[in-house]
Motif scaffolding. Structure first.
Motif, PDB file in Angstrom:
ATOM      1  N   VAL A   1       0.847  -1.195   0.000  1.00 37.76           N
ATOM      2  CA  VAL A   1       0.000   0.000   0.000  1.00 37.76           C
ATOM      3  C   VAL A   1       0.882   1.245   0.000  1.00 37.76           C
ATOM      4  N   ARG A   2       0.649   2.129  -0.950  1.00 35.88           N
ATOM      5  CA  ARG A   2       1.385   3.387  -1.026  1.00 35.88           C
ATOM      6  C   ARG A   2       0.581   4.544  -0.445  1.00 35.88           C
ATOM      7  N   VAL A   3      -0.747   4.512  -0.698  1.00 35.04           N
ATOM      8  CA  VAL A   3      -1.631   5.560  -0.185  1.00 35.04           C
ATOM      9  C   VAL A   3      -2.815   4.886   0.500  1.00 35.04           C
ATOM     10  N   LEU A   4      -3.037   5.236   1.760  1.00 38.08           N
ATOM     11  CA  LEU A   4      -4.157   4.685   2.522  1.00 38.08           C
ATOM     12  C   LEU A   4      -5.215   5.762   2.691  1.00 38.08           C
ATOM     13  N   LEU A   5      -6.413   5.483   2.190  1.00 38.07           N
ATOM     14  CA  LEU A   5      -7.539   6.398   2.292  1.00 38.07           C
ATOM     15  C   LEU A   5      -8.471   5.900   3.394  1.00 38.07           C
ATOM     16  N   LEU A   6      -8.659   6.700   4.418  1.00 38.38           N
ATOM     17  CA  LEU A   6      -9.468   6.305   5.573  1.00 38.38           C
ATOM     18  C   LEU A   6     -10.672   7.225   5.678  1.00 38.38           C
ATOM     19  N   ASP A   7     -11.869   6.645   5.601  1.00 35.66           N
ATOM     20  CA  ASP A   7     -13.103   7.427   5.673  1.00 35.66           C
ATOM     21  C   ASP A   7     -13.826   7.086   6.964  1.00 35.66           C
ATOM     22  N   GLU A   8     -13.803   8.005   7.926  1.00 34.00           N
ATOM     23  CA  GLU A   8     -14.403   7.792   9.247  1.00 34.00           C
ATOM     24  C   GLU A   8     -13.982   6.431   9.819  1.00 34.00           C
ATOM     25  N   PRO A   9     -12.684   6.181   9.951  1.00 34.50           N
ATOM     26  CA  PRO A   9     -12.228   4.840  10.347  1.00 34.50           C
ATOM     27  C   PRO A   9     -12.577   4.454  11.767  1.00 34.50           C
TER      28      PRO A   9
ATOM     29  N   ALA B   1       2.254   4.880   8.440  1.00 35.01           N
ATOM     30  CA  ALA B   1       2.841   6.128   7.972  1.00 35.01           C
ATOM     31  C   ALA B   1       4.350   6.126   8.179  1.00 35.01           C
ATOM     32  N   ASP B   2       4.788   5.622   9.315  1.00 37.32           N
ATOM     33  CA  ASP B   2       6.228   5.567   9.587  1.00 37.32           C
ATOM     34  C   ASP B   2       6.961   4.703   8.569  1.00 37.32           C
ATOM     35  N   SER B   3       6.248   3.748   7.966  1.00 32.95           N
ATOM     36  CA  SER B   3       6.869   2.883   6.966  1.00 32.95           C
ATOM     37  C   SER B   3       6.891   3.526   5.583  1.00 32.95           C
ATOM     38  N   GLY B   4       6.340   4.736   5.454  1.00 33.42           N
ATOM     39  CA  GLY B   4       6.384   5.448   4.185  1.00 33.42           C
ATOM     40  C   GLY B   4       5.057   5.561   3.465  1.00 33.42           C
ATOM     41  N   VAL B   5       3.993   5.041   4.039  1.00 30.80           N
ATOM     42  CA  VAL B   5       2.668   5.151   3.431  1.00 30.80           C
ATOM     43  C   VAL B   5       2.149   6.583   3.593  1.00 30.80           C
ATOM     44  N   ALA B   6       1.532   7.124   2.538  1.00 27.35           N
ATOM     45  CA  ALA B   6       0.849   8.409   2.631  1.00 27.35           C
ATOM     46  C   ALA B   6      -0.594   8.151   3.046  1.00 27.35           C
ATOM     47  N   VAL B   7      -1.056   8.837   4.083  1.00 27.91           N
ATOM     48  CA  VAL B   7      -2.382   8.585   4.648  1.00 27.91           C
ATOM     49  C   VAL B   7      -3.250   9.819   4.467  1.00 27.91           C
ATOM     50  N   LEU B   8      -4.434   9.610   3.910  1.00 28.09           N
ATOM     51  CA  LEU B   8      -5.438  10.673   3.801  1.00 28.09           C
ATOM     52  C   LEU B   8      -6.618  10.250   4.664  1.00 28.09           C
ATOM     53  N   LEU B   9      -6.839  10.985   5.751  1.00 24.29           N
ATOM     54  CA  LEU B   9      -7.754  10.579   6.820  1.00 24.29           C
ATOM     55  C   LEU B   9      -8.924  11.544   6.919  1.00 24.29           C
ATOM     56  N   ALA B  10     -10.127  11.073   6.584  1.00 25.10           N
ATOM     57  CA  ALA B  10     -11.334  11.881   6.736  1.00 25.10           C
ATOM     58  C   ALA B  10     -12.024  11.501   8.028  1.00 25.10           C
ATOM     59  N   SER B  11     -12.320  12.485   8.869  1.00 29.69           N
ATOM     60  CA  SER B  11     -12.976  12.201  10.140  1.00 29.69           C
ATOM     61  C   SER B  11     -13.798  13.398  10.579  1.00 29.69           C
ATOM     62  N   SER B  12     -14.947  13.111  11.208  1.00 27.87           N
ATOM     63  CA  SER B  12     -15.752  14.167  11.812  1.00 27.87           C
ATOM     64  C   SER B  12     -15.338  14.420  13.255  1.00 27.87           C
ATOM     65  N   GLU B  13     -14.374  13.613  13.757  1.00 28.55           N
ATOM     66  CA  GLU B  13     -13.868  13.780  15.124  1.00 28.55           C
ATOM     67  C   GLU B  13     -12.642  14.688  15.064  1.00 28.55           C
ATOM     68  N   LEU B  14     -12.864  15.987  15.249  1.00 27.90           N
ATOM     69  CA  LEU B  14     -11.788  16.947  15.078  1.00 27.90           C
ATOM     70  C   LEU B  14     -10.656  16.719  16.073  1.00 27.90           C
ATOM     71  N   ASN B  15     -10.995  16.306  17.305  1.00 27.60           N
ATOM     72  CA  ASN B  15      -9.941  16.079  18.286  1.00 27.60           C
ATOM     73  C   ASN B  15      -9.025  14.932  17.873  1.00 27.60           C
ATOM     74  N   GLU B  16      -9.565  13.959  17.138  1.00 27.51           N
ATOM     75  CA  GLU B  16      -8.734  12.867  16.654  1.00 27.51           C
ATOM     76  C   GLU B  16      -7.820  13.337  15.528  1.00 27.51           C
TER      77      GLU B  16
END
Length: 500
Positions: A417-425, A445-460
């Motif tokens: 996986v090069r890019v991980l897309l997370l939708d309200e995980p 992410a530390d292994s080099g994956v680019a993460v795009l994280l969508a969340s309604s939990e702003l504190n997270e």
């Protein structure tokens, strides 16, 4: 609210429920008064869902007693539960997607003359129920065509069409934006004022503290405490849930990712829906997407994954990304953990191991050799803390949070996986499961994956993302560094679309 001396609306005493390999409910106790909002708390696997399915009549207890208004009842079927005045709104909505809103709301008790349904009357009743929960969608719409938030409001409205004494709401806010949530809270308060009892299941402590009167905490199938929320600190509830002091999220201390972007979103456009440009994500970076419901986060992720048609100019590793379908996106190194895990992320009738191995072994899941799948997925499932009786257990039998972990596990098991897309995980996950999931995301992410994280939990997002993009009405309107920007500033932009 009733006084302590009055008979509780509901008591569940000594409830025991065993499944092969596990005890889901181990003498659990629950007492709910008339006219109160009673929060039911606990980690995934603590026994909340089992207890509520027993209350609904879907499961039969191996031991214990249920009383309604002091009278013992036997709830040996969902129909018996409904007849007794118990309505359950499950976290994973059990609506019939190909029927209209009105048909779903009054299914089984539509107004009729003999066998003929009075359609105009049904529409009238449906409109009143939808209006009561603040919905602005037509009751003639097919449920499948509604946004998830509108489907959630439909499920809540359906409970209002029955004359329920006890209404169970399992994570009702999981898919709702701020405005929708305020409407739901108004409904809850009005129902309690009518003398109905609300059992509210949530992992969001701010909701619990705002809406709840009392809370019962379950752990390992047992009741470990009952709390008056007005006199209780949220940290005390969290500690009771997990049995120890444990942080929900920890801000990563790793160096800020630098270098050339791995994912370059130069333009993703669907006329009248989204028009997003200029978002870059570097290897090792966790980029957060904040926004209200309908801001375009899910649409953007699905467009990147080839699951939604859009005009796109996107580059991956310096080359054009030509992912015209999910299969092509996977070959390019993209992985999506979708918002709706049951419809898009899992095959509920197949085993935990087969679901977790399906992308790794490249064969139809029903042809996967069982032993190979179990061996390949075992360390990943263990590391994610997935709770199951057996790797051969159908994934549909797991709690919602554990199902979400299996969705992530199938991509980790596959690798590449090069890019991980997370939708309200973390939708529906308890505090411990959230901590486990974000730990795993940071390791990826530390292994080099680019993460795009969508969340309604702003504190997270502020705790886990290296950068936060705010989407508002289909456009990216601001970018923030959560290390030096207050959460209030970001929240203001999320709501208004303007940076203060």
């Amino acid at each position: 609210m009733t006084t302590e001396a009055e008979t509780p609306r509901l008591t569940m005493s000594g409830i025991v429920k065993r499944f092969p390999g596990t005890v889901a409910s181990d003498g659990a106790e629950l007492s709910v008064r008339a006219g109160e909002v009673h929060c039911l708390l606990g980690e995934n696997g603590a026994g909340k869902s089992t207890l509520m399915k027993i209350l609904a009549g879907s499961y039969q207890p191996d031991a214990g007693e249920i009383r309604l208004d002091g009278e013992p009842v036997v709830l040996n079927s969902p129909q018996a539960g409904l007849a007794a005045g118990i309505a359950v709104i499950y976290q994973e909505l059990d609506l019939i997607p190909d029927l209209s809103v009105a048909q779903n709301l009054l299914l089984g008790h539509a107004p009729a003359v003999g066998p003929v349904v009075r359609k105009k009357k049904r529409l009238e009743l449906a409109r009143a129920a939808v209006a009561r929960v603040g919905g602005d969608f037509p009751v003639t719409a097919t449920v499948r065509d509604l946004p998830i938030a509108a489907q959630q409001l439909t499920a809540i409205a359906r409970a209002l069409t029955a004359d329920a004494r006890v209404i169970v709401m399992d994570e009702p806010s999981a898919t709702l934006g701020e405005n929708d949530l305020l409407k739901v809270f108004e409904v809850i308060r009005s129902l309690a004022a009518e003398g109905r009892s609300i059992i509210y299941i949530s992992h969001r402590m701010d909701e619990v503290m705002e809406i709840g009167d009392r809370a019962t905490v379950l752990r390992d199938g047992r009741t470990v405490g009952v709390y008056d929320i007005a006199d209780t600190d949220p940290g005390e509830l969290v500690s009771a849930m997990i049995g120890e002091s444990r942080e929900l999220v920890r801000t990563t201390q790793r160096p800020r990712p630098e270098g050339e972007p791995l994912l370059e979103i130069r333009s993703v456009r669907i006329p009248g829906v989204i028009d997003i440009a200029g978002i870059d994500v570097r290897p090792g970076e966790v980029a957060g997407l904040a926004g209200l419901g309908g801001a375009g986060r899910t649409t953007l992720l699905r467009a990147l994954f080839g699951d939604t048609r859009a005009a796109r100019t996107v580059r991956l590793g310096g080359a054009p990304l030509r992912a015209s379908s999910p299969a092509a996106a996977v070959r390019a190194g993209l992985a999506l953990v979708p918002e709706s895990r049951k419809e898009q992320g899992l095959m509920l009738g197949l085993s935990v191991a087969r679901n977790a191995a399906v992308t790794a072994l490249g064969r139809p899941p029903w042809l996967l050799p069982g032993r190979t799948g179990r061996v390949r997925t075992a360390p990943v499932l263990k590391d994610l803390g997935v709770r199951f009786a057996s790797p051969d257990q159908p994934v549909g039998k797991l709690s919602g949070g554990n199902q979400q972990k299996v969705v992530l596990a199938k991509w980790i098991t596959r690798g590449g996986v090069r890019v991980l897309l997370l939708d309200e995980p973390t939708r529906g996950l308890d505090v411990g499961a959230k901590a486990d999931l974000y730990r795993q995301v940071r390791e990826l992410a530390d292994s080099g994956v680019a993460v795009l994280l969508a969340s309604s939990e702003l504190n997270e997002l502020t705790a886990n993302a290296d950068t936060i993009w705010v989407l508002h009405e289909g456009r990216n309107v601001a970018r923030f560094d959560p290390r030096n920007t207050s959460e209030n500033t970001i929240a203001h932009t999320v709501i208004t679309g303007v940076t203060p």
